[in-house]
Write an enzyme that holds these catalytic residues in place. Sequence first.
Site: not given
Ligand code: ACO
Length: 326
Positions: A116, A253, A283
């Site tokens: 990214c 980004h 993304n």
């Molecule tokens: N739909 C419904 N529920 C979901 C989904 C989904 N698509 N995905 C995860 N959940 C659930 C999980 O299973 C978890 O359930 P549980 O509590 O029963 O275990 C709950 O939601 C919370 O999961 P988290 O991973 O803690 O959720 P979070 O609030 O952190 O959000 C996210 C997840 C959106 C991925 C966030 O962490 C994020 O944006 N992280 C950064 C990602 C990023 O920016 N990457 C950039 C680089 S990408 C690259 O370089 C290629």
Amino acid sequence: MSRVLRSVVTGVGGYLPERVVTNAELSTRVDTTDEWIRERTGIRQRYQAADDQPVSDLAVEAARRALVAAGRTPADVDLIIVATTTPDLTFPATAAIVQRKLGCPIGIAFDVQAVCSGFVYALSVADGFVARNRSKCALVIGAETMTRLMDWNDRTTCVLFGDGAGAVVLEPGEGEGTTADRGLLGFALRADGTKQDLLYVDGGVSTNRQTGYLRMQGNQVFRHAVVNISEAVTAAAADAGIEVSSVDWFIPHQANQRILEGVAKRLGIDETKVISTVAEHANTSAASIPLAMAHAVNDGRIKPGQLLLLEAMGGGLTWGACVLRL
Ligand code: ACO
């Protein structure tokens, strides 16, 4: 003041494939909802390249638009750098394929792989050619088909990514050596290979000869993102000799609306200065910054002469920032 050569952005272009995949459609494939995706990420939809549309096709379209905006033609191009983590083939470089498809003359063409952060890394590499007068017309392209890396059974990743491409034309321009100059003014690039496990693809030519799937510990990546990006932005501003508060537009980004807002808040950047397109295309990895830039140039918000701040973070982990005056 001494005269200096700067790498000036003279054209910007973006391209998104035709097919739109909405959150509602994804919720029929995996256990997710439109509400969860919008609340946690701000994403409403993403674009998906056709099966017979390799990443070079997206790159070529974005490059054509950037060349038109710059008033240049493929015949002028002497350097092509493609930032991608989803190349057409293991080799040749996608940049060489783009050169052939555009019909550019023999010149320099290679890819940069920093996931990214690839577009910011590629701009810095191109600056090494253009600001030394070793390229008169460079194409720097971010292009990705991230949907090809998705495990469509993994709801924690497959809802986050999309396909697209963005490109800029860079040309040498004389400046006074001050922050009023047009062109690339400052960079900060970073990598921390010890954080590989947070975000990687579980396949590769010399590991298992597979393409593999993207694996991410999203909440861990999130924890690092705001702190890491803010440090790099501050360092890039210092390298350019500007105050972060003086930028006209902040072009992050486009990974997650909450990260965009968190970084802007930490840096004291007013939210009205933040360009956000993540809702529309999710993304798109290395393509996301030039796509967002093209969008805001085309809708008239970003104007020539304005000061722009770009930043990204991705797999590696890698991250970085760039200050430029359009
Ligand atoms: N739909 C419904 N529920 C979901 C989904 C989904 N698509 N995905 C995860 N959940 C659930 C999980 O299973 C978890 O359930 P549980 O509590 O029963 O275990 C709950 O939601 C919370 O999961 P988290 O991973 O803690 O959720 P979070 O609030 O952190 O959000 C996210 C997840 C959106 C991925 C966030 O962490 C994020 O944006 N992280 C950064 C990602 C990023 O920016 N990457 C950039 C680089 S990408 C690259 O370089 C290629």
